[in-house]
Scaffold this active site. Structure first.
Site, PDB file in Angstrom:
ATOM      1  N   ASP A 106     -22.496 -16.013  27.798  1.00 24.84           N
ATOM      2  CA  ASP A 106     -22.163 -15.601  26.443  1.00 24.84           C
ATOM      3  C   ASP A 106     -21.647 -14.165  26.521  1.00 24.84           C
ATOM      4  O   ASP A 106     -21.825 -13.468  27.529  1.00 24.84           O
ATOM      5  CB  ASP A 106     -23.382 -15.722  25.527  1.00 24.84           C
ATOM      6  CG  ASP A 106     -22.983 -15.975  24.084  1.00 24.84           C
ATOM      7  OD1 ASP A 106     -21.860 -15.612  23.687  1.00 24.84           O
ATOM      8  OD2 ASP A 106     -23.801 -16.538  23.327  1.00 24.84           O
ATOM      9  N   TYR A 107     -21.023 -13.722  25.453  1.00 25.27           N
ATOM     10  CA  TYR A 107     -20.253 -12.478  25.489  1.00 25.27           C
ATOM     11  C   TYR A 107     -21.096 -11.313  26.028  1.00 25.27           C
ATOM     12  O   TYR A 107     -22.058 -10.889  25.386  1.00 25.27           O
ATOM     13  CB  TYR A 107     -19.732 -12.152  24.090  1.00 25.27           C
ATOM     14  CG  TYR A 107     -18.409 -11.443  24.084  1.00 25.27           C
ATOM     15  CD1 TYR A 107     -17.216 -12.157  24.131  1.00 25.27           C
ATOM     16  CD2 TYR A 107     -18.351 -10.064  24.050  1.00 25.27           C
ATOM     17  CE1 TYR A 107     -15.994 -11.500  24.132  1.00 25.27           C
ATOM     18  CE2 TYR A 107     -17.138  -9.392  24.050  1.00 25.27           C
ATOM     19  CZ  TYR A 107     -15.959 -10.124  24.092  1.00 25.27           C
ATOM     20  OH  TYR A 107     -14.751  -9.463  24.103  1.00 25.27           O
TER      21      TYR A 107
END
Length: 904
Positions: free
Chosen positions: A331-332
């Site tokens: 995820d980011y």
């Protein structure tokens, strides 16, 4: 492939004309047009004019840079044989070439969202970041209902059709962007989607409950399989290419944003029971059955280890046990967060080495972590082979997308952007939104309303007029706008909704009071919103300097004091009494969804009373629920009660209705993601229609349902609790704790149970039969259950047939009190018509997890025990649904789940 997938593909082909793969003259595939007209995959080599004039339509061969007359000549390009561009080679051989011929830097810099161009080998740049969950993340795209609504449809076909259409739009938009030289530095430009989101709702306060398909692992597994299949397969070249690369996210045990703790530091305590029963089944099925191309590891930690650095999860479970062949993306910035938020390592080099060797192949977000790969290798924390393996997994997907094959041979390259957000797709979005409509209450058959005898409707609530409140998260505001509830009701009554407003350039207004700001897609839509709204006489559209992904700001005003000179603004004035001949009138009641005070109640009550005194009132529609200000990514709710004064507004309208003895029904329409506790409104509203976040065409779908043009059949995909007091403390990952959570464990009576939904007709169930001889089976047997469903009412309609199993009476360890085993939505069953429906019970969904004998939390000891269990088939859970048919059966041969060839 199951029959409904094939049928839906044919349906989409009809929508798109004779073929969804339309021939176009632009550059195909990953080739883009140069200023002089050639098509090239290497636009940044400083010499884009290779072909003699006229060059339009000619192609520049990769690697050799030789000019060919047309794409049909591509196989004659020199220098392709033996390279990654050689389609005669096996997939692994093509990857071997890349690994052998790229430098370490060229390989590790590909392990990020914005993968750079490798000029010397003709590899174009590519942006992997496309949060296409229920729409392409682009303003020019159709917005379908959000995940909560898709889950409520209980329809595999709806999920497949939605995904297939979004994927086709993604291909078309990507093709257009590449052709004109924009390879995407923004979210939503690619053909690798960060969707579907397949976590389950443990706690309805979760800010992203709106994004997922509900609280049940089986429902989510089957719906996500349909969605992933729609994204990746269903076309004429399934054996060779995928349409869009689907991502199963977020692994694992992720379901909170900031309460009780920030998700980027939260450590989820999960035992083998909860992992086996709740947090892993959806991901297992997405990998094993659906063949999702990539998996996203989540922000949180599980049992002390950040998920993006967990070898137990990303290698032992995902690859060794489930056989995952794709790549894992963080995820980011979650790879960098191993150091920056968790402080799990001492240096960033240690963080990236831990993540990559654990099985995370790509840093989602920036390059903070992967930039440290050379240092990590120099320190002996990882090897070049670790980089090669991650690179191989990522480029495997690019090849499977057809990016490096002869562009004329990839059928998906012929999809263009001409039908994106077109009429057929908008009509499909309306159809899908109809299927999400969930009728939770209908006292005295309040609904449907009769358009022919209806005197008028008073519509109260900001969601009725603000179109941006209908889309939910992960959707840009669409170019063609959203259909509001107010518009839908007027159109449903056959009224004209054409705008009659003036327009002034570079003009603004000094504002007196009663200002509402909404998001729109254009100047025309801003004026149209004012024209619809009884409380609006003046409007101002703020020019692109003020735009966001959510659209343009449009100010709707009742009164202004004067005009002002304002560069970049466009304003207008609508005629007085513009809606005087309409049967639908509105007042906000609350200034926003938050409803922080009762100052707008007077306008709403006056509207109701005035319409009643004029004998123009047959129904009152009040919109209730949530918006992105209450629930969204990075924002959980502290409670599940309706925000602010919403309940007080319903009570005020109800009190006026009763005091005046109007006898006018109150219809409450819910707009939300996570479920809400309705409080007094649960009984004050004569009817409750749950629209979830219904998407771009939601206003029409709501009106279609209220007027009976569509018969609702949606089901609650998550439990509606009576109050926040029914819930455990935030962050409690054990679903058995206390009084339990979700329908599988909750011991109290809910407001509306999982699987519940009403219809305008009735159904009867009979003749339950199955394939178990003498009502006995072995643990690994697949039980096929057939039942006859008859429409016993007066309207045609859909029915959601649900199979539940209860084996708690013979379990030797704690198990769910009931489980959904299978479901099927049957469509358009006519009055008096019957249909046989067959559902299946697989071993996993009547198994037990032995916590004490599980080797660890991620390797649960799961067994199908000997003993009695009960199956029930009906339109909902047997405890809350009259007419359910049930039967007891016996497992006579217990078996470990691992012995079953077909577990799911």
């Amino acid at each position: 492939m199951t029959s409904f997938f094939a049928a839906t593909t044919l349906l989409i082909a009809v929508f798109y004309g004779s073929s969804i793969y339309q021939v176009r003259a632009e550059c195909l595939g990953e080739f883009q047009e140069t200023p002089s007209g050639e098509c090239t995959m290497s636009p940044n080599d400083g010499n884009n004019k290779y072909c003699p004039a006229p060059a339009a339509g000619k192609y520049v061969c990769p690697i050799s840079k030789q000019c060919i007359d047309s794409v049909a000549d591509y196989p004659a390009c020199p220098g392709l044989k033996g390279t990654y561009l050689d389609v005669s080679l096996m997939l692994d051989q093509r990857l071997d070439f890349l690994i052998a011929n790229l430098t370490l830097q060229e390989k590790y810099t590909q392990l990020t969202n914005e993968a750079p161009e490798v000029l010397r080998l003709g590899i174009p740049a590519y942006n992997w970041l496309s949060d296409d969950v229920h729409s392409v993340r682009n303003n020019h795209a159709t917005v379908f209902p959000n995940g909560c609504g898709l889950g409520a449809s209980f329809s595999r076909q709806a999920l497949y059709t939605t995904a297939r259409t979004v994927a086709i739009e993604a291909r078309g938009l990507h093709a257009g962007l590449v052709h004109y030289g924009d390879r995407g530095t923004f979210n939503g430009a690619g053909i690798s989607a960060y969707g579907p989101s397949i976590n389950v709702v443990r706690d309805p306060r979760w800010g992203r409950a709106q994004e997922v398909y509900g609280e049940d692992p089986r429902l989510t597994s089957l719906l996500s399989h349909a969605f992933v299949t729609g994204y990746q397969y269903g076309g004429e070249q399934d054996d060779k290419y995928i349409l869009v690369a689907a991502c199963c996210k977020h692994l694992g045990a992720y379901d909170l944003e900031n309460i009780p703790e920030w998700r980027m530091t939260y450590n989820a305590h999960v035992d083998a029971v909860n992992w086996g029963e709740t947090y892993s089944p959806m991901f297992r099925q997405c990998v094993i059955l659906s063949k999702g191309q990539h998996v996203m590891c989540s922000y949180n930690a599980v049992n002390g280890v950040p998920t993006c650095g967990s070898k137990d999860m990303l290698t032992t479970v995902l690859r060794d046990k489930w056989g995952f062949e794709g790549f894992v993306v963080s995820d980011y910035d979650a790879m960098a967060n191993i150091l920056e938020t968790f402080h799990y390592t001492d240096t960033m080099a240690e963080a990236v080495a831990l993540s990559v060797t654990a099985g995370c192949d790509q840093e989602g977000g920036g390059t903070t972590a992967i930039d440290e790969i050379p240092q990590a290798i120099a320190q002996g924390l990882m090897t070049v082979e670790d980089v090669n393996l991650a690179f191989r997994r990522i480029f495997r997907t690019r090849i499977m997308l057809g990016m490096f094959d002869p562009p004329m041979d990839v059928a998906y390259n012929y999809i263009n952007n001409k039908t994106v957000e077109g009429d057929a797709n908008l009509e499909l979005a309306r159809t899908i939104a109809q299927e999400t409509m969930t009728l939770l209450r209908n006292r005295g058959n309040t609904l449907p309303l009769n358009p022919d005898t209806l005197k008028g409707i008073a519509v109260i609530g900001p969601q009725a007029i603000d179109p941006s409140l209908l889309t939910g998260n992960y959707a840009n505001y669409p170019d063609k706008g959203c259909r509001t509830i107010l518009e839908g009701l007027r159109v449903g009554l056959g009224e004209s909704v054409a705008s009659n407003c003036t327009q002034y350039e570079n003009v603004g207004y000094d504002i007196d009071k009663n200002v509402t700001s909404v998001m729109v897609g254009s100047v025309a839509e801003c004026g149209f919103m004012c024209d619809l709204d009884d409380q609006c006489n003046f409007w101002t559209f703020l020019q692109p300097d003020y735009v966001s992904v959510w659209g343009y700001v449009c100010r709707l005003m009742q009164n202004v004091t004067s005009t002002t000179n304002a560069d970049g603004m466009i304003s207008g004035e609508c005629i007085a009494n513009k809606n005087k001949n309409s049967r639908v009138h509105n007042a906000n009641g609350c200034e926003s969804v938050a409803c922080t005070d009762s100052s707008g109640f007077e306008d709403a009550l006056n509207l109701v009373l005035d319409m009643y005194l004029r004998n123009e009132l047959s129904a009152i529609v009040i919109t209730l629920g949530l918006s992105q200000d209450q629930e969204t990514e990075e924002r959980d709710r502290t409670n599940i009660e309706l925000p602010g004064y919403q309940n007080a507004l319903v009570n005020a309208v109800y009190s006026l209705d009763r005091a005046r003895e109007m006898g006018v029904p109150i219809i409450c329409v819910l707009i939300h993601g996570g479920t809400v506790a309705l409080g007094a409104s649960a009984t004050l509203c004569d009817a409750v229609l749950d629209a979830w976040y219904p998407g771009q065409m939601g206003g029409y779908a709501i009106a279609d349902t209220l007027f009976g043009y569509y018969n609702p059949a949606g089901r609650a995909a998550a439990t509606f609790y009576e109050s926040t007091a029914d819930l455990p403390v935030p962050g409690q990952m054990n679903e058995y704790a206390g009084q339990g959570v979700t329908y599988r464990y909750f011991k109290k009576k809910p407001l509306y149970p999982f699987g519940f939904g009403l219809s305008y007709t009735t159904f009867a169930y009979s003749n339950l039969r199955h394939n178990a001889s003498d009502n006995a089976l072995s643990g690994c047997d697949i039980l096929a259950v057939t039942v006859t469903v008859k429409n016993t009412g007066e309207r045609s309609g859909d029915e959601v047939v649900q199979l539940y199993v209860d084996h708690s009476m013979s379990a030797t360890v704690p198990v769910p009190q009931i489980r959904l085993a299978d479901f099927q939505r049957i469509q358009d069953l006519n009055p008096g018509q019957s249909q046989d429906v067959t559902l299946v019970l697989t071993p996993r969904y009547h198994s037990a997890v032995y916590n004490t004998s599980s080797p660890n939390w991620f390797e649960p000891d799961i067994r199908i025990e000997q003993g009695t269990f009960v199956i029930s088939v009906g339109g909902g859970q047997p405890a809350f649904n009259n007419g359910t048919v049930s039967q007891s059966l016996m497992v006579i041969r217990p078996q470990p789940l691992s012995a079953c060839s077909n577990q799911d």
